[in-house]
Motif scaffolding. Structure first.
Motif, PDB file in Angstrom:
ATOM      1  N   GLU A 105     -24.009  24.056  13.591  1.00  0.00           N
ATOM      2  CA  GLU A 105     -23.402  25.889  13.871  1.00  0.00           C
ATOM      3  C   GLU A 105     -25.043  26.539  13.078  1.00  0.00           C
ATOM      4  O   GLU A 105     -25.153  27.470  13.729  1.00  0.00           O
ATOM      5  CB  GLU A 105     -22.755  25.930  11.422  1.00  0.00           C
ATOM      6  N   GLN A 108     -25.925  26.721  17.015  1.00  0.00           N
ATOM      7  CA  GLN A 108     -25.231  27.673  17.395  1.00  0.00           C
ATOM      8  C   GLN A 108     -25.571  29.309  16.964  1.00  0.00           C
ATOM      9  O   GLN A 108     -25.523  29.138  18.739  1.00  0.00           O
ATOM     10  CB  GLN A 108     -23.367  27.330  17.159  1.00  0.00           C
ATOM     11  N   LYS A 109     -25.296  29.340  16.400  1.00  0.00           N
ATOM     12  CA  LYS A 109     -26.286  30.624  15.766  1.00  0.00           C
ATOM     13  C   LYS A 109     -27.033  30.980  16.964  1.00  0.00           C
ATOM     14  O   LYS A 109     -27.440  32.134  17.501  1.00  0.00           O
ATOM     15  CB  LYS A 109     -26.276  31.108  14.895  1.00  0.00           C
ATOM     16  N   ARG A 111     -28.874  29.612  19.982  1.00  0.00           N
ATOM     17  CA  ARG A 111     -28.128  29.275  21.207  1.00  0.00           C
ATOM     18  C   ARG A 111     -27.845  30.854  21.806  1.00  0.00           C
ATOM     19  O   ARG A 111     -28.024  31.683  22.375  1.00  0.00           O
ATOM     20  CB  ARG A 111     -27.115  28.448  21.475  1.00  0.00           C
ATOM     21  N   GLU A 112     -26.849  31.006  20.622  1.00  0.00           N
ATOM     22  CA  GLU A 112     -26.172  32.767  21.115  1.00  0.00           C
ATOM     23  C   GLU A 112     -26.727  33.792  21.026  1.00  0.00           C
ATOM     24  O   GLU A 112     -26.319  34.727  21.675  1.00  0.00           O
ATOM     25  CB  GLU A 112     -25.039  32.564  19.846  1.00  0.00           C
ATOM     26  N   ARG A 113     -27.922  34.141  19.451  1.00  0.00           N
ATOM     27  CA  ARG A 113     -28.736  34.324  19.261  1.00  0.00           C
ATOM     28  C   ARG A 113     -29.866  34.851  21.209  1.00  0.00           C
ATOM     29  O   ARG A 113     -29.999  35.640  22.178  1.00  0.00           O
ATOM     30  CB  ARG A 113     -29.703  34.400  17.759  1.00  0.00           C
ATOM     31  N   ARG A 114     -29.909  33.470  21.976  1.00  0.00           N
ATOM     32  CA  ARG A 114     -31.353  33.300  22.792  1.00  0.00           C
ATOM     33  C   ARG A 114     -30.360  33.217  24.185  1.00  0.00           C
ATOM     34  O   ARG A 114     -30.787  34.134  25.010  1.00  0.00           O
ATOM     35  CB  ARG A 114     -31.563  31.447  22.553  1.00  0.00           C
ATOM     36  N   GLY A 115     -29.106  33.628  23.859  1.00  0.00           N
ATOM     37  CA  GLY A 115     -28.123  33.820  25.224  1.00  0.00           C
ATOM     38  C   GLY A 115     -27.626  32.923  25.930  1.00  0.00           C
ATOM     39  O   GLY A 115     -27.529  33.265  26.771  1.00  0.00           O
ATOM     40  N   SER A 116     -27.602  31.531  25.393  1.00  0.00           N
ATOM     41  CA  SER A 116     -28.051  31.064  26.284  1.00  0.00           C
ATOM     42  C   SER A 116     -26.802  29.277  25.386  1.00  0.00           C
ATOM     43  O   SER A 116     -26.804  28.400  25.915  1.00  0.00           O
ATOM     44  CB  SER A 116     -29.332  29.298  26.066  1.00  0.00           C
ATOM     45  N   ALA A 117     -25.803  30.204  24.796  1.00  0.00           N
ATOM     46  CA  ALA A 117     -24.807  30.035  24.609  1.00  0.00           C
ATOM     47  C   ALA A 117     -23.581  29.345  25.306  1.00  0.00           C
ATOM     48  O   ALA A 117     -23.392  29.707  26.241  1.00  0.00           O
ATOM     49  CB  ALA A 117     -24.174  30.554  23.262  1.00  0.00           C
TER      50      ALA A 117
END
Length: 117
Positions: A105, A108-109, A111-117
């Motif tokens: 989790e 995942q958070k 990666r979402e912040r960095r834009g690589s999700a």
């Protein structure tokens, strides 16, 4: 050099010290404590202090060991647990599966912040 003043530390005009100058001492009782090495420590308590307020165990000032009032059976040193890290405490509370889920989790958070999700 030993020839100093005989009254060093005294006030000028002071007489002999004693009960008349300091008042009357309160009645007190002596309680002996012994540690595991056989050292005796004496502590003084007010005579009118209830028995339950006098501690059963103290720390010996000479050894640092616990000292009790029973000379034949002094208290033993409590076993010290080794220092635990924060991670060790977390591992006590979480299973491996819970840890993996929390890590996933968090990743995942991130990666979402960095834009690589």
């Amino acid at each position: 050099m030993s020839g100093g003043s005989a009254i060093r530390g005294s006030r000028v005009g002071s007489g002999p010290m004693g009960e008349q100058d300091r008042g009357v001492h309160a009645e007190r009782i002596a309680v002996s404590y012994w540690d595991a090495m056989g050292n005796e420590t004496v502590r003084y308590f007010a005579a009118n202090l209830p028995e339950e307020e006098i501690p059963e165990i103290i720390d010996s000032p000479s050894t640092g060991l616990p000292a009790g009032r029973d000379k034949d059976n002094p208290p033993q040193v409590a076993k010290n647990e080794p220092y635990k890290t924060h991670l060790a405490y977390v591992k006590e509370r979480r299973t491996e599966e819970e840890a993996a889920q929390i890590l996933d989790e968090a990743l995942q958070k991130l990666r979402e912040r960095r834009g690589s999700a």
